[in-house]
Design a protein around this motif. Sequence first.
Motif, PDB file in Angstrom:
ATOM      1  N   ALA A   1      41.675   1.272  63.067  1.00  0.00           N
ATOM      2  CA  ALA A   1      42.729   0.431  63.233  1.00  0.00           C
ATOM      3  C   ALA A   1      43.755   0.215  62.177  1.00  0.00           C
ATOM      4  O   ALA A   1      43.565   0.936  61.078  1.00  0.00           O
ATOM      5  CB  ALA A   1      41.915  -1.013  63.544  1.00  0.00           C
ATOM      6  N   GLY A   2      44.766  -0.526  62.293  1.00  0.00           N
ATOM      7  CA  GLY A   2      45.843  -0.754  61.285  1.00  0.00           C
ATOM      8  C   GLY A   2      46.911  -1.609  61.793  1.00  0.00           C
ATOM      9  O   GLY A   2      47.120  -1.521  62.945  1.00  0.00           O
ATOM     10  N   GLY A   3      47.540  -2.382  61.121  1.00  0.00           N
ATOM     11  CA  GLY A   3      48.714  -3.216  61.693  1.00  0.00           C
ATOM     12  C   GLY A   3      49.521  -2.351  62.254  1.00  0.00           C
ATOM     13  O   GLY A   3      50.249  -1.464  61.555  1.00  0.00           O
ATOM     14  N   GLY A   4      50.690  -2.847  63.082  1.00  0.00           N
ATOM     15  CA  GLY A   4      51.868  -2.179  63.387  1.00  0.00           C
ATOM     16  C   GLY A   4      52.541  -3.294  64.317  1.00  0.00           C
ATOM     17  O   GLY A   4      51.955  -3.923  65.047  1.00  0.00           O
ATOM     18  N   PRO A   5      53.949  -3.126  63.968  1.00  0.00           N
ATOM     19  CA  PRO A   5      54.742  -4.063  64.957  1.00  0.00           C
ATOM     20  C   PRO A   5      54.546  -3.921  66.374  1.00  0.00           C
ATOM     21  O   PRO A   5      54.317  -2.776  66.960  1.00  0.00           O
ATOM     22  CB  PRO A   5      56.221  -3.774  64.787  1.00  0.00           C
TER      23      PRO A   5
ATOM     24  N   GLU B   1      61.178 -17.090  68.852  1.00  0.00           N
ATOM     25  CA  GLU B   1      59.911 -16.249  69.155  1.00  0.00           C
ATOM     26  C   GLU B   1      59.822 -14.949  68.517  1.00  0.00           C
ATOM     27  O   GLU B   1      58.701 -14.801  68.137  1.00  0.00           O
ATOM     28  CB  GLU B   1      59.933 -16.299  70.639  1.00  0.00           C
ATOM     29  N   ARG B   2      60.830 -14.401  68.317  1.00  0.00           N
ATOM     30  CA  ARG B   2      60.806 -12.826  67.499  1.00  0.00           C
ATOM     31  C   ARG B   2      60.524 -13.180  66.153  1.00  0.00           C
ATOM     32  O   ARG B   2      59.687 -12.417  65.568  1.00  0.00           O
ATOM     33  CB  ARG B   2      62.363 -12.321  67.764  1.00  0.00           C
ATOM     34  N   ARG B   3      60.953 -14.235  65.552  1.00  0.00           N
ATOM     35  CA  ARG B   3      61.007 -14.445  64.066  1.00  0.00           C
ATOM     36  C   ARG B   3      59.132 -14.874  63.960  1.00  0.00           C
ATOM     37  O   ARG B   3      58.661 -14.494  63.223  1.00  0.00           O
ATOM     38  CB  ARG B   3      61.536 -15.798  63.554  1.00  0.00           C
ATOM     39  N   LEU B   4      58.807 -15.755  65.092  1.00  0.00           N
ATOM     40  CA  LEU B   4      57.339 -16.161  64.939  1.00  0.00           C
ATOM     41  C   LEU B   4      56.384 -14.550  65.128  1.00  0.00           C
ATOM     42  O   LEU B   4      55.656 -14.530  64.401  1.00  0.00           O
ATOM     43  CB  LEU B   4      56.973 -17.037  66.331  1.00  0.00           C
ATOM     44  N   ARG B   5      56.812 -14.277  66.124  1.00  0.00           N
ATOM     45  CA  ARG B   5      55.974 -12.664  66.167  1.00  0.00           C
ATOM     46  C   ARG B   5      55.990 -11.610  64.972  1.00  0.00           C
ATOM     47  O   ARG B   5      55.137 -11.109  64.499  1.00  0.00           O
ATOM     48  CB  ARG B   5      56.333 -11.887  67.486  1.00  0.00           C
ATOM     49  N   GLU B   6      57.229 -11.616  64.409  1.00  0.00           N
ATOM     50  CA  GLU B   6      57.259 -11.030  63.221  1.00  0.00           C
ATOM     51  C   GLU B   6      56.488 -11.391  61.914  1.00  0.00           C
ATOM     52  O   GLU B   6      56.010 -10.896  61.265  1.00  0.00           O
ATOM     53  CB  GLU B   6      58.714 -10.640  62.923  1.00  0.00           C
ATOM     54  N   ALA B   7      56.630 -13.019  61.878  1.00  0.00           N
ATOM     55  CA  ALA B   7      55.723 -13.423  60.846  1.00  0.00           C
ATOM     56  C   ALA B   7      54.253 -13.124  61.059  1.00  0.00           C
ATOM     57  O   ALA B   7      53.603 -13.107  60.043  1.00  0.00           O
ATOM     58  CB  ALA B   7      56.016 -14.903  60.898  1.00  0.00           C
ATOM     59  N   ARG B   8      53.942 -13.252  62.288  1.00  0.00           N
ATOM     60  CA  ARG B   8      52.371 -12.922  62.414  1.00  0.00           C
ATOM     61  C   ARG B   8      52.120 -11.584  62.300  1.00  0.00           C
ATOM     62  O   ARG B   8      51.095 -11.188  61.777  1.00  0.00           O
ATOM     63  CB  ARG B   8      52.112 -13.231  64.075  1.00  0.00           C
ATOM     64  N   GLN B   9      53.065 -10.681  62.690  1.00  0.00           N
ATOM     65  CA  GLN B   9      52.802  -9.232  62.252  1.00  0.00           C
ATOM     66  C   GLN B   9      52.693  -9.031  60.790  1.00  0.00           C
ATOM     67  O   GLN B   9      51.943  -8.242  60.386  1.00  0.00           O
ATOM     68  CB  GLN B   9      53.872  -8.407  63.030  1.00  0.00           C
ATOM     69  N   GLU B  10      53.675  -9.515  60.164  1.00  0.00           N
ATOM     70  CA  GLU B  10      53.659  -9.601  58.555  1.00  0.00           C
ATOM     71  C   GLU B  10      52.343 -10.011  57.922  1.00  0.00           C
ATOM     72  O   GLU B  10      51.789  -9.595  57.005  1.00  0.00           O
ATOM     73  CB  GLU B  10      54.935 -10.018  58.196  1.00  0.00           C
ATOM     74  N   ALA B  11      51.876 -11.119  58.518  1.00  0.00           N
ATOM     75  CA  ALA B  11      50.821 -11.755  58.197  1.00  0.00           C
ATOM     76  C   ALA B  11      49.679 -10.710  58.185  1.00  0.00           C
ATOM     77  O   ALA B  11      48.754 -10.628  57.376  1.00  0.00           O
ATOM     78  CB  ALA B  11      50.458 -13.134  58.644  1.00  0.00           C
TER      79      ALA B  11
END
Length: 194
Positions: free
Chosen positions: A27-31, A81-91
């Motif tokens: 696994a690993g994070g990814g947008p 909603e995009r800002r929220l998703r991107e904030a979650r991805q960055e976290a």
Amino acid sequence: MAAAQALRWGGRCRCGHHRLLSSSSSAGGGPAAERGERRESAGLGFSPPAHSHNDWIGPPDKHSNLRPVIFYAPPEESPLERRLREARQEAQACDQRFWARHNRAFRQEKEEFIYSRLKAKGLEMRDETGQKATLNAEEMADFYKEFLSKNFRKHMQYNRDWYKRNFTITFLMGQVALVRALRWLRWKKKNVGN
């Protein structure tokens, strides 16, 4: 398509908004993919089916022990909603980086500690039967205490950053929920009036 067919569906998480994967890939994070499309995330080795409208949770990462999430991006995603998703991805990416580094350092320092203690006792890393030599719980407690003390500042900084990121995410979630509620009320008022 082959990656999607290779998935074994593990059901839903407790909240019911995420699909669980029981794939054995690393696994690993990814947008998440561009609006509405799913791409195979870097390092994950899988991608959810294109028709899925849920976030997908993957198997634990072998380095960080965290379960990565592929966030669903709806085609009609608003800028908020995009800002929220991107904030979650960055976290998620920050958490993956921190815990992967932390766990790597922990394992390395633990091995060095065990080696030095065994060497001081005149023992080898493996006994005569080939079994890996170990230390007792009291000796390991010394290592754990030392490791935690040495990394105290790192943990405090991580906790501060974690709270900042999650406060931002919570605030954005509230904004998104409010916008959706107002949109629903306007729709309801419009349709009741007809």
